[in-house]
Design a protein around this motif. Structure first.
Motif, PDB file in Angstrom:
ATOM      1  N   VAL A 110       3.966 -61.783 -95.767  1.00  7.72           N
ATOM      2  CA  VAL A 110       5.144 -61.203 -95.103  1.00  7.72           C
ATOM      3  C   VAL A 110       4.762 -60.112 -94.117  1.00  7.72           C
ATOM      4  O   VAL A 110       5.631 -59.541 -93.450  1.00  7.72           O
ATOM      5  N   ASN A 111       3.471 -59.814 -94.018  1.00  7.88           N
ATOM      6  CA  ASN A 111       3.021 -58.738 -93.135  1.00  7.88           C
ATOM      7  C   ASN A 111       1.988 -59.189 -92.111  1.00  7.88           C
ATOM      8  O   ASN A 111       1.374 -58.351 -91.453  1.00  7.88           O
ATOM      9  N   ASN A 112       1.788 -60.502 -91.966  1.00  5.91           N
ATOM     10  CA  ASN A 112       0.793 -60.928 -90.985  1.00  5.91           C
ATOM     11  C   ASN A 112       1.373 -60.863 -89.574  1.00  5.91           C
ATOM     12  O   ASN A 112       2.571 -60.646 -89.378  1.00  5.91           O
ATOM     13  N   LEU A 113       0.528 -61.056 -88.590  1.00  6.83           N
ATOM     14  CA  LEU A 113       0.918 -60.813 -87.202  1.00  6.83           C
ATOM     15  C   LEU A 113       2.077 -61.688 -86.757  1.00  6.83           C
ATOM     16  O   LEU A 113       2.985 -61.222 -86.066  1.00  6.83           O
ATOM     17  N   ARG A 114       2.078 -62.961 -87.150  1.00  8.92           N
ATOM     18  CA  ARG A 114       3.153 -63.821 -86.654  1.00  8.92           C
ATOM     19  C   ARG A 114       4.504 -63.444 -87.251  1.00  8.92           C
ATOM     20  O   ARG A 114       5.535 -63.603 -86.595  1.00  8.92           O
ATOM     21  N   VAL A 115       4.520 -62.912 -88.480  1.00  8.42           N
ATOM     22  CA  VAL A 115       5.772 -62.434 -89.055  1.00  8.42           C
ATOM     23  C   VAL A 115       6.233 -61.167 -88.337  1.00  8.42           C
ATOM     24  O   VAL A 115       7.406 -61.031 -87.970  1.00  8.42           O
ATOM     25  N   LEU A 116       5.312 -60.235 -88.123  1.00  9.36           N
ATOM     26  CA  LEU A 116       5.669 -58.993 -87.435  1.00  9.36           C
ATOM     27  C   LEU A 116       6.137 -59.276 -86.010  1.00  9.36           C
ATOM     28  O   LEU A 116       7.078 -58.639 -85.517  1.00  9.36           O
ATOM     29  N   THR A 117       5.505 -60.244 -85.360  1.00  9.96           N
ATOM     30  CA  THR A 117       5.931 -60.630 -84.011  1.00  9.96           C
ATOM     31  C   THR A 117       7.319 -61.246 -84.040  1.00  9.96           C
ATOM     32  O   THR A 117       8.159 -60.965 -83.170  1.00  9.96           O
ATOM     33  N   THR A 121      10.715 -60.564 -81.838  1.00 10.12           N
ATOM     34  CA  THR A 121      11.248 -61.543 -80.889  1.00 10.12           C
ATOM     35  C   THR A 121      12.532 -62.214 -81.368  1.00 10.12           C
ATOM     36  O   THR A 121      13.411 -62.531 -80.561  1.00 10.12           O
ATOM     37  N   LEU A 122      12.658 -62.447 -82.659  1.00 12.28           N
ATOM     38  CA  LEU A 122      13.831 -63.155 -83.179  1.00 12.28           C
ATOM     39  C   LEU A 122      14.949 -62.219 -83.633  1.00 12.28           C
ATOM     40  O   LEU A 122      16.123 -62.591 -83.587  1.00 12.28           O
ATOM     41  N   PHE A 123      14.569 -61.014 -84.078  1.00 10.61           N
ATOM     42  CA  PHE A 123      15.567 -60.129 -84.671  1.00 10.61           C
ATOM     43  C   PHE A 123      15.678 -58.779 -83.972  1.00 10.61           C
ATOM     44  O   PHE A 123      16.412 -57.904 -84.425  1.00 10.61           O
ATOM     45  N   GLY A 124      14.919 -58.599 -82.887  1.00 11.48           N
ATOM     46  CA  GLY A 124      15.042 -57.384 -82.097  1.00 11.48           C
ATOM     47  C   GLY A 124      14.531 -56.132 -82.772  1.00 11.48           C
ATOM     48  O   GLY A 124      14.951 -55.016 -82.422  1.00 11.48           O
ATOM     49  N   ALA A 125      13.629 -56.268 -83.720  1.00 10.09           N
ATOM     50  CA  ALA A 125      13.097 -55.092 -84.410  1.00 10.09           C
ATOM     51  C   ALA A 125      12.259 -54.253 -83.455  1.00 10.09           C
ATOM     52  O   ALA A 125      11.505 -54.784 -82.632  1.00 10.09           O
ATOM     53  N   GLY A 126      12.392 -52.943 -83.575  1.00  8.79           N
ATOM     54  CA  GLY A 126      11.588 -52.030 -82.781  1.00  8.79           C
ATOM     55  C   GLY A 126      10.318 -51.649 -83.516  1.00  8.79           C
ATOM     56  O   GLY A 126      10.081 -52.073 -84.656  1.00  8.79           O
ATOM     57  N   ASP A 127       9.504 -50.822 -82.870  1.00  7.73           N
ATOM     58  CA  ASP A 127       8.221 -50.431 -83.460  1.00  7.73           C
ATOM     59  C   ASP A 127       8.402 -49.766 -84.823  1.00  7.73           C
ATOM     60  O   ASP A 127       7.671 -50.071 -85.775  1.00  7.73           O
ATOM     61  N   GLU A 128       9.361 -48.866 -84.925  1.00  7.80           N
ATOM     62  CA  GLU A 128       9.576 -48.160 -86.191  1.00  7.80           C
ATOM     63  C   GLU A 128      10.025 -49.120 -87.285  1.00  7.80           C
ATOM     64  O   GLU A 128       9.606 -49.005 -88.444  1.00  7.80           O
ATOM     65  N   ASP A 129      10.872 -50.081 -86.914  1.00 12.39           N
ATOM     66  CA  ASP A 129      11.339 -51.075 -87.885  1.00 12.39           C
ATOM     67  C   ASP A 129      10.167 -51.895 -88.426  1.00 12.39           C
ATOM     68  O   ASP A 129      10.082 -52.166 -89.628  1.00 12.39           O
ATOM     69  N   VAL A 130       9.272 -52.295 -87.534  1.00 12.61           N
ATOM     70  CA  VAL A 130       8.133 -53.123 -87.939  1.00 12.61           C
ATOM     71  C   VAL A 130       7.204 -52.337 -88.860  1.00 12.61           C
ATOM     72  O   VAL A 130       6.734 -52.856 -89.880  1.00 12.61           O
ATOM     73  N   VAL A 131       6.948 -51.087 -88.523  1.00 12.94           N
ATOM     74  CA  VAL A 131       6.097 -50.249 -89.371  1.00 12.94           C
ATOM     75  C   VAL A 131       6.728 -50.069 -90.747  1.00 12.94           C
ATOM     76  O   VAL A 131       6.048 -50.170 -91.781  1.00 12.94           O
ATOM     77  N   ASN A 132       8.028 -49.818 -90.783  1.00 15.94           N
ATOM     78  CA  ASN A 132       8.715 -49.630 -92.067  1.00 15.94           C
ATOM     79  C   ASN A 132       8.698 -50.911 -92.895  1.00 15.94           C
ATOM     80  O   ASN A 132       8.569 -50.865 -94.126  1.00 15.94           O
ATOM     81  N   TRP A 133       8.853 -52.051 -92.230  1.00 21.46           N
ATOM     82  CA  TRP A 133       8.761 -53.349 -92.915  1.00 21.46           C
ATOM     83  C   TRP A 133       7.390 -53.494 -93.562  1.00 21.46           C
ATOM     84  O   TRP A 133       7.283 -53.844 -94.740  1.00 21.46           O
ATOM     85  N   PHE A 134       6.343 -53.244 -92.800  1.00 20.48           N
ATOM     86  CA  PHE A 134       4.977 -53.375 -93.313  1.00 20.48           C
ATOM     87  C   PHE A 134       4.770 -52.469 -94.521  1.00 20.48           C
ATOM     88  O   PHE A 134       4.284 -52.908 -95.576  1.00 20.48           O
ATOM     89  N   ARG A 135       5.149 -51.210 -94.380  1.00 19.02           N
ATOM     90  CA  ARG A 135       4.952 -50.253 -95.473  1.00 19.02           C
ATOM     91  C   ARG A 135       5.738 -50.658 -96.714  1.00 19.02           C
ATOM     92  O   ARG A 135       5.250 -50.522 -97.846  1.00 19.02           O
ATOM     93  N   HIS A 136       6.953 -51.142 -96.502  1.00 23.69           N
ATOM     94  CA  HIS A 136       7.798 -51.533 -97.638  1.00 23.69           C
ATOM     95  C   HIS A 136       7.120 -52.596 -98.484  1.00 23.69           C
ATOM     96  O   HIS A 136       7.046 -52.476 -99.719  1.00 23.69           O
ATOM     97  N   TRP A 137       6.610 -53.650 -97.843  1.00 21.31           N
ATOM     98  CA  TRP A 137       6.045 -54.759 -98.607  1.00 21.31           C
ATOM     99  C   TRP A 137       4.688 -54.415 -99.204  1.00 21.31           C
ATOM    100  O   TRP A 137       4.332 -54.934-100.270  1.00 21.31           O
ATOM    101  N   VAL A 138       3.951 -53.528 -98.555  1.00 21.15           N
ATOM    102  CA  VAL A 138       2.716 -53.050 -99.182  1.00 21.15           C
ATOM    103  C   VAL A 138       3.051 -52.281-100.455  1.00 21.15           C
ATOM    104  O   VAL A 138       2.444 -52.499-101.514  1.00 21.15           O
ATOM    105  N   ASN A 139       4.020 -51.391-100.367  1.00 24.62           N
ATOM    106  CA  ASN A 139       4.392 -50.608-101.547  1.00 24.62           C
ATOM    107  C   ASN A 139       4.950 -51.490-102.660  1.00 24.62           C
ATOM    108  O   ASN A 139       4.672 -51.250-103.847  1.00 24.62           O
ATOM    109  N   GLU A 140       5.719 -52.505-102.294  1.00 18.32           N
ATOM    110  CA  GLU A 140       6.246 -53.433-103.299  1.00 18.32           C
ATOM    111  C   GLU A 140       5.112 -54.118-104.058  1.00 18.32           C
ATOM    112  O   GLU A 140       5.234 -54.396-105.252  1.00 18.32           O
ATOM    113  N   GLY A 141       4.019 -54.388-103.367  1.00 18.90           N
ATOM    114  CA  GLY A 141       2.886 -55.042-104.009  1.00 18.90           C
ATOM    115  C   GLY A 141       1.919 -54.088-104.678  1.00 18.90           C
ATOM    116  O   GLY A 141       1.375 -54.384-105.750  1.00 18.90           O
ATOM    117  N   PHE A 142       1.707 -52.930-104.059  1.00 16.25           N
ATOM    118  CA  PHE A 142       0.716 -51.993-104.588  1.00 16.25           C
ATOM    119  C   PHE A 142       1.205 -51.239-105.824  1.00 16.25           C
ATOM    120  O   PHE A 142       0.388 -50.827-106.658  1.00 16.25           O
TER     121      PHE A 142
END
Length: 216
Positions: A110-117, A121-142
């Motif tokens: 859920v955090n690889n480049l094509r998902v973040l891209t 492109t599909l949902f209009g996420a900004g830089d902050e949204d993408v960073v928060n998404w990445f951090r969220h799923w890392v924390n969910e797993g870690f």
């Protein structure tokens, strides 16, 4: 020239996993970079090699194509058994695979480049949204990973005992990737300790993203 070819990208954590395994096994290989952000993995020449258009892709000495980092690493371990990346006992192997898959199957996809891209492109996420998404799923797993490692008597200097293996390869690659997104590692002291132990080893250091020929 080597008879083993690795198609990869320096910053790809899955590519990093395979590079670590190759270094641990003492195998030489030809490094073929594909810049993912420039779309080089989608060019016809590479799709002719790997129709999935993903990295890593390993071309073995007989010309066989292998993809998917965990499959590649287990193949290397079965064909080049020293040093072993999985324990000898069935329960130990299951535990190491469990830890590895908590990262490789539950965090990375859920955090690889094509998902973040696609978030952009599909949902209009900004830089902050993408960073928060990445951090969220890392924390969910870690969070559960840290608890399992901290509470298990099987955890040693590394994820399973005092020698590095498959789970440590996945852990090191993920923690390295986390740094680009500013993931707070304070809640994960055991994971951080294991990562530090991994990075003190030549194989992990040599395979690190910043030490590759295509590093930017």
């Amino acid at each position: 020239m080597s008879d083993i070819v690795l198609h990869n990208y320096y910053r790809s954590s899955t590519s990093y996993r395979v590079r670590i395994a190759l270094e641990m096994k003492g195998l030489t290989y030809d490094y073929v970079p594909h810049h993912l952000r420039h779309g080089e993995h989608l060019e016809p020449a590479y799709l002719a090699v790997n129709p999935q258009g993903l990295v890593p892709a390993l071309i073995w000495s007989d010309g066989t194509l292998l993809t998917q980092s965990l499959a590649i690493i287990e193949f290397l371990d079965e064909t080049r058994p020293e040093p072993p990346l999985l324990p000898k006992d069935a329960l130990g192997r299951a535990r190491v695979r469990m830890l590895a898959q908590m990262i490789a199957c539950d965090i990375h996809p859920v955090n690889n480049l094509r998902v973040l891209t696609s978030l952009r492109t599909l949902f209009g996420a900004g830089d902050e949204d993408v960073v928060n998404w990445f951090r969220h799923w890392v924390n969910e797993g870690f969070q559960p990973l840290e608890k399992i490692l901290a509470s298990s008597p099987e955890t040693g200097k590394f994820c399973h005992g005092d020698t590095p293996g498959l789970a440590d390869i996945c852990l090191a690659a993920q923690v390295t990737n986390n740094a680009r997104f500013g993931v707070d590692m304070t809640p994960y002291p055991v994971i951080e300790r294991i990562h530090a132990a991994c990075m003190a080893l030549p194989a992990f250091e040599k395979a690190a993203p910043e030490n590759q020929i295509d590093a930017e």
